[in-house]
Design a protein around this motif. Structure first.
Motif, PDB file in Angstrom:
ATOM      1  N   LYS A  53       0.816  -1.226   0.000  1.00 41.38           N
ATOM      2  CA  LYS A  53       0.000   0.000   0.000  1.00 41.38           C
ATOM      3  C   LYS A  53       0.845   1.271   0.000  1.00 41.38           C
ATOM      4  O   LYS A  53       0.350   2.340  -0.306  1.00 41.38           O
ATOM      5  CB  LYS A  53      -0.938  -0.023   1.225  1.00 41.38           C
ATOM      6  N   ARG A  56       3.440   4.287   4.428  1.00 41.23           N
ATOM      7  CA  ARG A  56       4.415   5.090   5.184  1.00 41.23           C
ATOM      8  C   ARG A  56       5.009   6.202   4.315  1.00 41.23           C
ATOM      9  O   ARG A  56       4.992   7.367   4.726  1.00 41.23           O
ATOM     10  CB  ARG A  56       5.465   4.164   5.804  1.00 41.23           C
ATOM     11  N   HIS A  85      10.526  -0.601   5.974  1.00 40.43           N
ATOM     12  CA  HIS A  85       9.307  -1.399   6.201  1.00 40.43           C
ATOM     13  C   HIS A  85       9.427  -2.760   5.506  1.00 40.43           C
ATOM     14  O   HIS A  85       9.124  -3.805   6.099  1.00 40.43           O
ATOM     15  CB  HIS A  85       8.111  -0.599   5.672  1.00 40.43           C
ATOM     16  N   ARG A 104       2.291 -10.058   0.345  1.00 39.17           N
ATOM     17  CA  ARG A 104       1.951  -9.201  -0.790  1.00 39.17           C
ATOM     18  C   ARG A 104       1.531 -10.063  -1.993  1.00 39.17           C
ATOM     19  O   ARG A 104       1.891  -9.796  -3.149  1.00 39.17           O
ATOM     20  CB  ARG A 104       3.114  -8.258  -1.151  1.00 39.17           C
ATOM     21  N   GLN A 228      -2.987  -1.662  13.811  1.00 37.76           N
ATOM     22  CA  GLN A 228      -2.578  -2.999  14.255  1.00 37.76           C
ATOM     23  C   GLN A 228      -3.781  -3.807  14.748  1.00 37.76           C
ATOM     24  O   GLN A 228      -3.897  -5.004  14.468  1.00 37.76           O
ATOM     25  CB  GLN A 228      -1.513  -2.899  15.355  1.00 37.76           C
TER      26      GLN A 228
HETATM   27  C1  GRG Z   1      11.643  -7.869  11.892  1.00 39.97           C
HETATM   28  C2  GRG Z   1      12.521  -5.871  13.179  1.00 39.97           C
HETATM   29  C3  GRG Z   1      11.393  -6.598  12.603  1.00 39.97           C
HETATM   30  C4  GRG Z   1      10.176  -6.078  12.736  1.00 39.97           C
HETATM   31  C5  GRG Z   1       8.994  -6.638  12.142  1.00 39.97           C
HETATM   32  C6  GRG Z   1       6.567  -5.073  10.409  1.00 39.97           C
HETATM   33  C7  GRG Z   1       6.793  -6.088  11.471  1.00 39.97           C
HETATM   34  C8  GRG Z   1       7.818  -5.832  12.494  1.00 39.97           C
HETATM   35  C9  GRG Z   1       6.153  -7.245  11.447  1.00 39.97           C
HETATM   36  C10 GRG Z   1       5.215  -7.632  10.360  1.00 39.97           C
HETATM   37  C11 GRG Z   1       4.004  -8.254  10.934  1.00 39.97           C
HETATM   38  C12 GRG Z   1       3.019  -7.239  11.319  1.00 39.97           C
HETATM   39  C13 GRG Z   1       1.603  -7.663  11.346  1.00 39.97           C
HETATM   40  C14 GRG Z   1       3.407  -6.033  11.640  1.00 39.97           C
HETATM   41  C15 GRG Z   1       2.551  -4.967  12.014  1.00 39.97           C
HETATM   42  C16 GRG Z   1       2.629  -3.913  11.014  1.00 39.97           C
HETATM   43  C17 GRG Z   1       1.886  -4.283   9.817  1.00 39.97           C
HETATM   44  C18 GRG Z   1       0.437  -4.436   9.893  1.00 39.97           C
HETATM   45  C19 GRG Z   1       2.569  -4.456   8.706  1.00 39.97           C
HETATM   46  C20 GRG Z   1       1.967  -4.645   7.403  1.00 39.97           C
HETATM   47  O1  GRG Z   1       1.992  -3.367   6.829  1.00 39.97           O
HETATM   48  P1  GRG Z   1       1.112  -2.940   5.602  1.00 39.97           P
HETATM   49  O2  GRG Z   1      -0.308  -3.359   5.831  1.00 39.97           O
HETATM   50  O3  GRG Z   1       1.724  -3.859   4.458  1.00 39.97           O
HETATM   51  O4  GRG Z   1       1.379  -1.508   5.345  1.00 39.97           O
HETATM   52  P2  GRG Z   1       1.964  -3.513   2.923  1.00 39.97           P
HETATM   53  O5  GRG Z   1       2.250  -4.857   2.287  1.00 39.97           O
HETATM   54  O6  GRG Z   1       0.730  -2.868   2.368  1.00 39.97           O
HETATM   55  O7  GRG Z   1       3.149  -2.616   2.883  1.00 39.97           O
END
Ligand code: GRG
Length: 304
Positions: A53, A56, A85, A104, A228
């Motif tokens: 998406k 950020r 990210h 994705r 979240q």
């Molecule tokens: C490995 C240091 C380290 C951190 C990982 C980002 C994260 C932290 C974990 C991913 C799992 C998760 C559910 C994280 C919460 C943030 C989240 C909802 C990420 C997904 O972001 P989107 O929805 O994804 O923006 P796209 O694919 O649209 O960029």
């Protein structure tokens, strides 16, 4: 209003896609000194240019535009946020973390390139992000201090008191007894910090006032935690095809989440309160925050 927002979102997104592509090494790079090994650039490009998406970097560009700054000057910072990210997603999907096969809408990085190369692709993106931001800062000597503050803002929020801290506690908390204080910490750091980073980095690039910075921080924290909680709800109720990743993973991993602790209705109610608080924090910007309002309205209804 929604149309204006969507139109603008698409413009930002197209510009970001272009900037990301340009910042990545070409896939045909050869085995040669000072060139990126072909396999490494392929693995980095595979995850970075796989859609997503781009929320950020979009938030950063919109914040800079709202505060009267230059999109061109901010673009490498926006792109760097997406690289950070993406690295976090690659590492999060690894067998030692969430062990996911799909991201994705495509096989995860380690499924295609193997665990070792996936770790390196993530490391590569993280380093490339800082390289891009520092390279960009050197182009604007009159704004050095603003750029350094923006980069620091991102480093802190992506770092060991921010996203990495959240991920650390998240991993430690699997199968633990419910604890709301712990859950709030995880959501604030694992997710909200990287959504607050573009707002505060944008503010730093534009020399925003203390009250503008406070408002943006509150907006980012509320959006991030609500985002979240919605993500946790989508993991239960969402459509895996639309989400581009497997659902039901949180329960499988014994994750501490709002739906697990407060039930679906409790989680929905908490998310609603946070989205409303986010909207309220934009008041000081008046009409200038139209994009941020559209962003919150659109994201609060997201299905993927
Ligand atoms: C490995 C240091 C380290 C951190 C990982 C980002 C994260 C932290 C974990 C991913 C799992 C998760 C559910 C994280 C919460 C943030 C989240 C909802 C990420 C997904 O972001 P989107 O929805 O994804 O923006 P796209 O694919 O649209 O960029």
């Amino acid at each position: 209003m929604a149309e204006r927002y969507e139109y603008q979102y698409d413009i930002y997104k197209q510009r970001i896609e272009h900037a990301l592509d340009k910042l990545m090494p070409p896939e045909e790079a050869v085995f040669e000194d000072e060139k990126v090994p072909a396999l490494l650039s392929q693995a980095m490009r595979y995850s970075l240019l796989a859609g997503g998406k781009r929320i950020r970097p979009v938030l950063l560009l919109a914040t800079v535009e709202m505060l009267g700054g230059s999109i061109e000057e901010a673009m490498p910072v926006a792109a760097a946020l997406e690289m950070i990210h993406t690295y976090s997603l690659i590492h999060d999907d690894l067998p030692g973390m969430d062990d996911d096969d799909l991201r994705r809408g495509r096989p995860t990085n380690h499924k295609v390139y193997g665990v070792g190369q996936a770790i390196l692709a993530g490391d590569g993106l993280l380093n490339a992000a800082y390289e891009a931001m520092l390279q960009n800062a050197l182009l604007y000597p009159v704004h050095t201090s603003r750029h350094l503050k923006a980069i620091r803002e991102i480093a802190v929020r992506a770092g060991v008191t921010g996203m990495i801290a959240g991920q650390c506690i998240d991993l430690m908390s699997e199968h633990m007894d419910p604890d709301f204080e712990r859950l709030r910490y995880i959501d604030r750091h694992k997710t909200a910090d990287l959504l607050t980073a573009p707002l505060l980095a944008g503010a730093a690039l534009c020399g925003a006032t203390a009250s503008q910075i406070d408002a943006l921080r509150t907006f980012g924290t509320n959006v991030g935690i609500a985002f979240q909680i919605d993500d946790d709800l989508l993991d239960i109720e969402g459509d895996a095809a639309l989400l581009g990743k497997a659902t039901g993973m949180d329960a499988k991993m014994g994750k501490m989440t709002w739906p697990a602790m407060a039930g679906i209705e409790g989680a929905r109610a908490e998310s609603k309160v946070l989205w409303e608080a986010a909207e309220k924090s934009l008041e000081i910007f008046g009409d200038k925050a139209w994009f941020h309002r559209g962003f919150a309205a659109s994201l609060s209804r997201r299905k993927f």
